[in-house]
Design a protein around this motif. Structure first.
Motif, PDB file in Angstrom:
ATOM      1  N   GLU A 325      62.181 -24.201   4.329  1.00 25.59           N
ATOM      2  CA  GLU A 325      63.177 -23.641   5.230  1.00 25.59           C
ATOM      3  C   GLU A 325      64.131 -22.714   4.475  1.00 25.59           C
ATOM      4  OE1 GLU A 325      65.281 -26.310   7.727  1.00 25.59           O
ATOM      5  OE2 GLU A 325      63.482 -27.167   8.639  1.00 25.59           O
ATOM      6  N   CYS A 326      64.527 -23.134   3.278  1.00 27.29           N
ATOM      7  CA  CYS A 326      65.404 -22.282   2.462  1.00 27.29           C
ATOM      8  C   CYS A 326      64.730 -20.953   2.151  1.00 27.29           C
ATOM      9  CB  CYS A 326      65.791 -23.006   1.168  1.00 27.29           C
ATOM     10  SG  CYS A 326      66.930 -24.382   1.414  1.00 27.29           S
ATOM     11  N   GLU A 327      63.432 -20.991   1.897  1.00 28.30           N
ATOM     12  CA  GLU A 327      62.704 -19.760   1.596  1.00 28.30           C
ATOM     13  C   GLU A 327      62.663 -18.852   2.821  1.00 28.30           C
ATOM     14  OE1 GLU A 327      60.425 -16.806  -0.342  1.00 28.30           O
ATOM     15  OE2 GLU A 327      61.864 -18.329  -0.969  1.00 28.30           O
ATOM     16  N   GLN A 328      62.469 -19.436   4.011  1.00 32.02           N
ATOM     17  CA  GLN A 328      62.471 -18.618   5.222  1.00 32.02           C
ATOM     18  C   GLN A 328      63.840 -17.982   5.457  1.00 32.02           C
ATOM     19  OE1 GLN A 328      60.306 -20.105   8.807  1.00 32.02           O
ATOM     20  NE2 GLN A 328      59.914 -21.915   7.554  1.00 32.02           N
ATOM     21  N   LEU A 329      64.892 -18.746   5.207  1.00 30.70           N
ATOM     22  CA  LEU A 329      66.243 -18.188   5.327  1.00 30.70           C
ATOM     23  C   LEU A 329      66.460 -17.049   4.337  1.00 30.70           C
ATOM     24  CD1 LEU A 329      68.489 -21.358   5.792  1.00 30.70           C
ATOM     25  CD2 LEU A 329      68.256 -19.459   7.398  1.00 30.70           C
ATOM     26  N   ARG A 330      66.011 -17.255   3.092  1.00 26.53           N
ATOM     27  CA  ARG A 330      66.188 -16.230   2.067  1.00 26.53           C
ATOM     28  C   ARG A 330      65.486 -14.939   2.470  1.00 26.53           C
ATOM     29  NH1 ARG A 330      63.827 -13.776  -2.236  1.00 26.53           N
ATOM     30  NH2 ARG A 330      61.817 -14.670  -1.714  1.00 26.53           N
ATOM     31  N   VAL A 331      64.243 -15.055   2.918  1.00 23.07           N
ATOM     32  CA  VAL A 331      63.474 -13.871   3.301  1.00 23.07           C
ATOM     33  C   VAL A 331      64.140 -13.153   4.473  1.00 23.07           C
ATOM     34  CG1 VAL A 331      61.285 -13.092   4.288  1.00 23.07           C
ATOM     35  CG2 VAL A 331      61.283 -14.731   2.398  1.00 23.07           C
ATOM     36  N   ARG A 332      64.628 -13.928   5.451  1.00 20.24           N
ATOM     37  CA  ARG A 332      65.250 -13.299   6.610  1.00 20.24           C
ATOM     38  C   ARG A 332      66.568 -12.610   6.238  1.00 20.24           C
ATOM     39  NH1 ARG A 332      64.449 -14.244  12.001  1.00 20.24           N
ATOM     40  NH2 ARG A 332      62.323 -14.731  11.306  1.00 20.24           N
ATOM     41  N   ALA A 346      79.257  -7.310   3.263  1.00 21.28           N
ATOM     42  CA  ALA A 346      78.461  -8.453   3.711  1.00 21.28           C
ATOM     43  C   ALA A 346      77.195  -8.597   2.874  1.00 21.28           C
ATOM     44  CB  ALA A 346      78.091  -8.292   5.187  1.00 21.28           C
ATOM     45  N   ALA A 347      76.622  -7.472   2.450  1.00 16.73           N
ATOM     46  CA  ALA A 347      75.421  -7.527   1.615  1.00 16.73           C
ATOM     47  C   ALA A 347      75.746  -8.120   0.252  1.00 16.73           C
ATOM     48  CB  ALA A 347      74.824  -6.138   1.458  1.00 16.73           C
ATOM     49  N   GLU A 348      76.871  -7.700  -0.332  1.00 22.63           N
ATOM     50  CA  GLU A 348      77.274  -8.255  -1.629  1.00 22.63           C
ATOM     51  C   GLU A 348      77.570  -9.745  -1.503  1.00 22.63           C
ATOM     52  OE1 GLU A 348      77.070  -6.557  -4.424  1.00 22.63           O
ATOM     53  OE2 GLU A 348      76.264  -4.986  -3.143  1.00 22.63           O
ATOM     54  N   ARG A 349      78.242 -10.111  -0.431  1.00 18.26           N
ATOM     55  CA  ARG A 349      78.554 -11.521  -0.189  1.00 18.26           C
ATOM     56  C   ARG A 349      77.263 -12.333  -0.059  1.00 18.26           C
ATOM     57  NH1 ARG A 349      82.304 -10.250   3.132  1.00 18.26           N
ATOM     58  NH2 ARG A 349      81.090 -10.359   5.061  1.00 18.26           N
ATOM     59  N   ALA A 350      76.304 -11.779   0.654  1.00 15.86           N
ATOM     60  CA  ALA A 350      75.039 -12.486   0.854  1.00 15.86           C
ATOM     61  C   ALA A 350      74.281 -12.666  -0.459  1.00 15.86           C
ATOM     62  CB  ALA A 350      74.167 -11.719   1.859  1.00 15.86           C
ATOM     63  N   ARG A 351      74.286 -11.634  -1.309  1.00 21.92           N
ATOM     64  CA  ARG A 351      73.566 -11.746  -2.583  1.00 21.92           C
ATOM     65  C   ARG A 351      74.207 -12.806  -3.476  1.00 21.92           C
ATOM     66  NH1 ARG A 351      73.558  -5.952  -2.062  1.00 21.92           N
ATOM     67  NH2 ARG A 351      71.531  -5.286  -1.279  1.00 21.92           N
ATOM     68  N   ARG A 352      75.528 -12.887  -3.452  1.00 19.15           N
ATOM     69  CA  ARG A 352      76.190 -13.934  -4.238  1.00 19.15           C
ATOM     70  C   ARG A 352      75.812 -15.312  -3.727  1.00 19.15           C
ATOM     71  NH1 ARG A 352      80.655 -10.357  -3.863  1.00 19.15           N
ATOM     72  NH2 ARG A 352      81.582 -11.624  -2.199  1.00 19.15           N
ATOM     73  N   ARG A 353      75.761 -15.456  -2.408  1.00 21.18           N
ATOM     74  CA  ARG A 353      75.384 -16.748  -1.830  1.00 21.18           C
ATOM     75  C   ARG A 353      73.936 -17.095  -2.141  1.00 21.18           C
ATOM     76  NH1 ARG A 353      78.127 -15.872   4.190  1.00 21.18           N
ATOM     77  NH2 ARG A 353      80.267 -16.479   3.613  1.00 21.18           N
ATOM     78  N   LEU A 354      73.068 -16.081  -2.104  1.00 20.38           N
ATOM     79  CA  LEU A 354      71.658 -16.313  -2.439  1.00 20.38           C
ATOM     80  C   LEU A 354      71.525 -16.805  -3.876  1.00 20.38           C
ATOM     81  CD1 LEU A 354      69.940 -13.222  -0.806  1.00 20.38           C
ATOM     82  CD2 LEU A 354      69.497 -15.602  -0.228  1.00 20.38           C
ATOM     83  N   ALA A 355      72.184 -16.125  -4.786  1.00 20.51           N
ATOM     84  CA  ALA A 355      72.103 -16.508  -6.190  1.00 20.51           C
ATOM     85  C   ALA A 355      72.640 -17.906  -6.395  1.00 20.51           C
ATOM     86  CB  ALA A 355      72.867 -15.510  -7.051  1.00 20.51           C
ATOM     87  N   SER A 356      73.741 -18.234  -5.738  1.00 20.78           N
ATOM     88  CA  SER A 356      74.348 -19.552  -5.882  1.00 20.78           C
ATOM     89  C   SER A 356      73.452 -20.642  -5.315  1.00 20.78           C
ATOM     90  CB  SER A 356      75.706 -19.574  -5.187  1.00 20.78           C
ATOM     91  OG  SER A 356      76.260 -20.868  -5.197  1.00 20.78           O
ATOM     92  N   ALA A 357      72.826 -20.349  -4.174  1.00 18.96           N
ATOM     93  CA  ALA A 357      72.014 -21.360  -3.495  1.00 18.96           C
ATOM     94  C   ALA A 357      70.697 -21.634  -4.222  1.00 18.96           C
ATOM     95  CB  ALA A 357      71.736 -20.928  -2.067  1.00 18.96           C
ATOM     96  N   LEU A 358      70.084 -20.572  -4.738  1.00 23.27           N
ATOM     97  CA  LEU A 358      68.735 -20.713  -5.278  1.00 23.27           C
ATOM     98  C   LEU A 358      68.714 -20.965  -6.767  1.00 23.27           C
ATOM     99  CD1 LEU A 358      66.934 -17.900  -3.296  1.00 23.27           C
ATOM    100  CD2 LEU A 358      67.020 -20.337  -2.800  1.00 23.27           C
ATOM    101  N   PHE A 359      69.789 -20.625  -7.491  1.00 21.81           N
ATOM    102  CA  PHE A 359      69.737 -20.735  -8.937  1.00 21.81           C
ATOM    103  C   PHE A 359      70.969 -21.414  -9.496  1.00 21.81           C
ATOM    104  CE2 PHE A 359      67.533 -16.844  -7.632  1.00 21.81           C
ATOM    105  CZ  PHE A 359      66.257 -17.279  -7.898  1.00 21.81           C
TER     106      PHE A 359
END
Length: 359
Positions: A325-332, A346-359
């Motif tokens: 599910e996390c992978e589907q969210l990341r791709v979307r 919003a794009a910068e905010r999203a990339r920070r959240r992606l990095a925090s969530a996945l790594f």
């Protein structure tokens, strides 16, 4: 201003355990020694590109083994990040003019998040110099700011000059292969990419795709965009086509929703956004509800809210949701980011959240 981050400390297991055959979280140096190609295998006469696009599988050969011969400058980031695009163009030009004294390796972290896990950058985009299998120094855009800031290309030249003489060097009969550099360069506005982009805008199939959408056949338009994506590999055309495909994909997925369902979904999303609860308030939502809500927000011409909702949900629930599910969210999230203006907060905010969530 040469400096080192913690991520640059010598760590052979970290640097090499990204082949896919070895779990990078558990790999040992002994494990890696069996998967990494020996640098001696690269000494036969060969054609070498000054710029390469890397994947987890090519990292051992293109970065680690190659760095036993010449420094490899790795740039990590999202291809739709304006800072990443500017750095890539600057460093591609520098690498193409360097006469193979060093190699530029471009890492698309949207497509290959495991490359982020391998290098552990403090932020993105990041430029890291690898020599003899080890990251020795890193540069981020913040290092170019202020009175004491240094331009990235100048920084690379300084670091490469410090370490290149310690390495074996490429074989004297090595030939320059600049074809891949042209593919990676990505220069909308001039050069080969500009010609390809002009060719795309005059392609009648773009109008045909729009007509398909207008006639109620978004699935046909998506199929046509897929064909065009395969035929126009240049960066400028890819960005245009991928953005169009993402928008039409939303129409495909929301085709069966009635007006009442759309209004109900929008009202629920608005309550979350008004409460500033896009991170914590999505914890109880199912994956299907999250994806449908994001689609409806895009349908309502609110892609910024859709990105905030999805990235907030991923940031909050990465530890609790199944990995699939996390992978589907990341791709979307990465898909919807394509609908935003370059450099959108919003794009910068999203990339920070992606990095925090996945790594």
């Amino acid at each position: 201003m040469v400096h080192s981050h913690d991520s640059c400390a010598p760590d052979l297991a970290r640097d090499l355990a990204v082949t896919g055959a070895v779990d990078f979280r558990a790999a040992s140096a002994a494990d890696i020694a069996t998967t990494a190609p020996d640098a001696e295998t690269l000494t036969a006469p060969q054609r070498v590109s000054p710029v390469v696009a890397i994947t987890p599988l090519s990292l051992p050969t293109e970065v680690i083994a190659r760095s036993a011969q010449v420094p490899v400058v790795v740039i990590l980031g999202s291809p739709v990040d304006p800072e990443m695009s500017a750095l890539r163009r600057e460093l591609t030009g520098a690498a193409s003019s360097a006469g193979l004294r060093w190699i530029l390796a471009v890492a698309d972290t949207d497509r290959f998040p495991r490359l982020v896990a391998a290098f552990r950058p403090v932020s993105m985009p990041t430029v890291e110099v690898v020599a003899d299998g080890t990251g020795i120094a890193a540069w981020t855009p913040e290092d170019g700011l202020g009175e004491n800031g240094v331009d990235c290309a100048d920084w690379v030249s300084t670091v490469v000059g410090r370490v290149a003489h310690r390495l074996a060097g490429l074989p004297p009969d090595t030939l320059v292969d600049d074809a891949e550099a042209a593919d990676v360069r990505g220069k909308p506005g001039n050069g080969p990419d500009a010609a390809d982009s002009v060719a795309l805008t005059s392609d009648p199939r773009l109008r045909q795709a729009a007509d398909l959408v207008g006639s109620g056949d978004p699935e046909g338009a998506v199929a046509l965009y897929e064909t065009l994506l395969a035929e126009y590999p240049d960066l400028a055309s890819q960005q245009v086509l991928q953005q169009a495909r993402v928008a039409v994909d939303v129409l495909v997925r929301t085709k069966e929703l009635d007006q009442r369902a759309v209004y109900t979904t929008l009202a629920g999303a608005q309550r979350l956004l008004d409460a500033g609860d896009a991170v914590t308030g999505t914890a109880s939502m199912t994956l299907d509800d999250l994806l449908r809500t994001a689609d409806v927000l895009v349908l309502d011409d609110r892609p910024v809210d859709a990105v905030d909702l999805l990235s907030g949900a991923l940031s909050n629930s990465a530890a609790g949701r199944p990995a699939a599910e996390c992978e589907q969210l990341r791709v979307r999230v990465l898909d919807v980011i394509r609908l935003l203006e370059p450099g959108a907060s919003a794009a910068e905010r999203a990339r920070r959240r992606l990095a925090s969530a996945l790594f």
